[in-house]
Write a protein that holds these residues in place. Structure first.
Motif, short mmCIF file in Angstrom:
data_model
loop_
_atom_site.label_atom_id
_atom_site.label_comp_id
_atom_site.label_asym_id
_atom_site.label_seq_id
_atom_site.Cartn_x
_atom_site.Cartn_y
_atom_site.Cartn_z
N ALA A 82 -8.22 -1.18 7.81
CA ALA A 82 -7.81 -1.54 6.47
C ALA A 82 -8.67 -0.55 5.35
CB ALA A 82 -7.93 -2.84 5.98
N CYS A 83 -9.91 -0.35 5.72
CA CYS A 83 -10.74 0.36 4.95
C CYS A 83 -10.33 2.05 4.87
CB CYS A 83 -12.32 0.35 5.42
SG CYS A 83 -13.14 -1.49 5.14
N ASN A 84 -10.11 2.43 6.18
CA ASN A 84 -9.61 3.73 6.38
C ASN A 84 -8.15 4.08 5.38
OD1 ASN A 84 -11.34 4.67 7.96
ND2 ASN A 84 -10.38 4.32 9.79
N ILE A 85 -7.35 2.97 5.28
CA ILE A 85 -6.21 3.03 4.75
C ILE A 85 -6.37 3.18 3.34
CG2 ILE A 85 -3.90 1.93 4.03
CD1 ILE A 85 -3.88 1.02 7.17
N LEU A 86 -7.19 2.13 2.74
CA LEU A 86 -7.59 2.08 1.22
C LEU A 86 -8.59 3.28 0.79
CD1 LEU A 86 -7.68 -1.62 0.82
CD2 LEU A 86 -5.89 -0.29 0.29
N PHE A 115 -0.50 -5.64 7.64
CA PHE A 115 -0.31 -4.39 7.27
C PHE A 115 0.65 -4.50 6.00
CE2 PHE A 115 1.95 -0.28 7.35
CZ PHE A 115 0.81 0.60 7.42
N ASP A 116 1.68 -5.28 5.99
CA ASP A 116 2.69 -5.13 4.68
C ASP A 116 1.69 -5.65 3.54
OD1 ASP A 116 4.57 -4.35 6.35
OD2 ASP A 116 5.65 -6.19 6.42
N ASP A 117 0.92 -6.80 3.81
CA ASP A 117 0.17 -7.12 2.55
C ASP A 117 -0.93 -5.96 2.13
OD1 ASP A 117 1.21 -9.71 2.66
OD2 ASP A 117 -0.52 -10.66 3.83
N LEU A 118 -1.46 -5.31 3.07
CA LEU A 118 -2.41 -4.36 2.63
C LEU A 118 -1.66 -3.07 1.89
CD1 LEU A 118 -5.23 -3.19 2.99
CD2 LEU A 118 -4.55 -2.02 4.68
N HIS A 122 -2.00 -1.83 -1.76
CA HIS A 122 -2.19 -0.42 -2.15
C HIS A 122 -1.25 0.20 -3.06
CE1 HIS A 122 -3.80 3.67 -1.06
NE2 HIS A 122 -2.55 4.05 -0.73
N HIS A 123 -0.05 0.16 -3.04
CA HIS A 123 0.95 0.53 -4.01
C HIS A 123 0.84 -0.11 -5.34
CE1 HIS A 123 3.19 2.58 -1.25
NE2 HIS A 123 3.47 1.73 -0.36
#
Length: 142
Positions: A82-86, A115-118, A122-123
Motif C-alpha cells: 500500500a505504501c508503494n502504491i501511494l 486494493f479497491d479501497d486503496l 488514491h483517486h
C-alpha cells in the motif's frame, strides 16, 4: 501474473473493426452482463459488463498499435504494498488507517487493505490535489 502483448498489423486492423461496434453495444447495454456467441459455436457466453468494457479499452489500445501489459493484483494487500502504491511512508499510512480514511482489517497482527479501497482513496486524493492546483492558479490570476 503479468502478460505482455504487442499487436501485429493484422491484430491492429481487426481491433479497429471491432472497437467501435463493441463500444456501441456497451453504450446501449442496460444489464450488468452481455451474451456473446462465437462464430461456429452454439453456446452463448454471459460476459460481465466490466470485462467487456476492459476489452473495449484493450481493442482501442491494440488498434493504435501500442503494446500493453495486463497485471493481476490481489484483492487485499499489506502495508508495504500500500505504501508503494501511494508513495508514502508506513507512518503516514498508519495515520490514514487510524483516522479511518482507508478501511482495513487485521488478520492477527497483520493489516490487510482492500486494493479497491486503496485505489479509491488514491483517486480521490488526486482529484483533490488537482482541484487545489486549479484554485491556486485561479487565485493568482485575480
Amino acid at each position: 501474473m503479468e502478460t505482455y502483448y504487442s499487436p501485429s498489423k493484422e491484430d491492429r486492423n481487426l481491433a479497429k473493426l471491432s472497437c467501435g461496434p463493441l463500444e456501441n453495444e456497451l453504450k446501449s447495454c442496460n444489464s450488468n452482463s452481455l451474451d456473446i456467441q462465437i462464430n461456429g459455436s452454439h453456446n452463448k457466453l454471459k460476459i460481465p459488463f466490466q470485462a467487456l468494457s476492459f476489452l473495449a479499452q484493450i481493442l482501442k489500445i491494440t488498434s493504435r498499435g501500442l503494446s500493453f501489459s495486463l497485471v493481476t493484483t490481489p484483492s487485499e494487500i499489506g502495508v508495504f504494498e500500500a505504501c508503494n502504491i501511494l508513495g508514502c511512508s508506513e507512518a503516514f499510512l498508519n495515520e490514514l488507517l487510524a483516522e479511518g480514511k482507508i478501511p482495513f482489517t487485521k488478520v492477527g497482527k497483520h493489516i490487510r487493505i482492500k486494493f479497491d479501497d486503496l485505489i479509491s482513496y488514491h483517486h480521490e486524493m488526486k482529484k483533490i490535489q488537482k482541484q487545489s492546483l486549479i484554485d491556486l492558479i485561479n487565485s493568482k490570476g485575480n
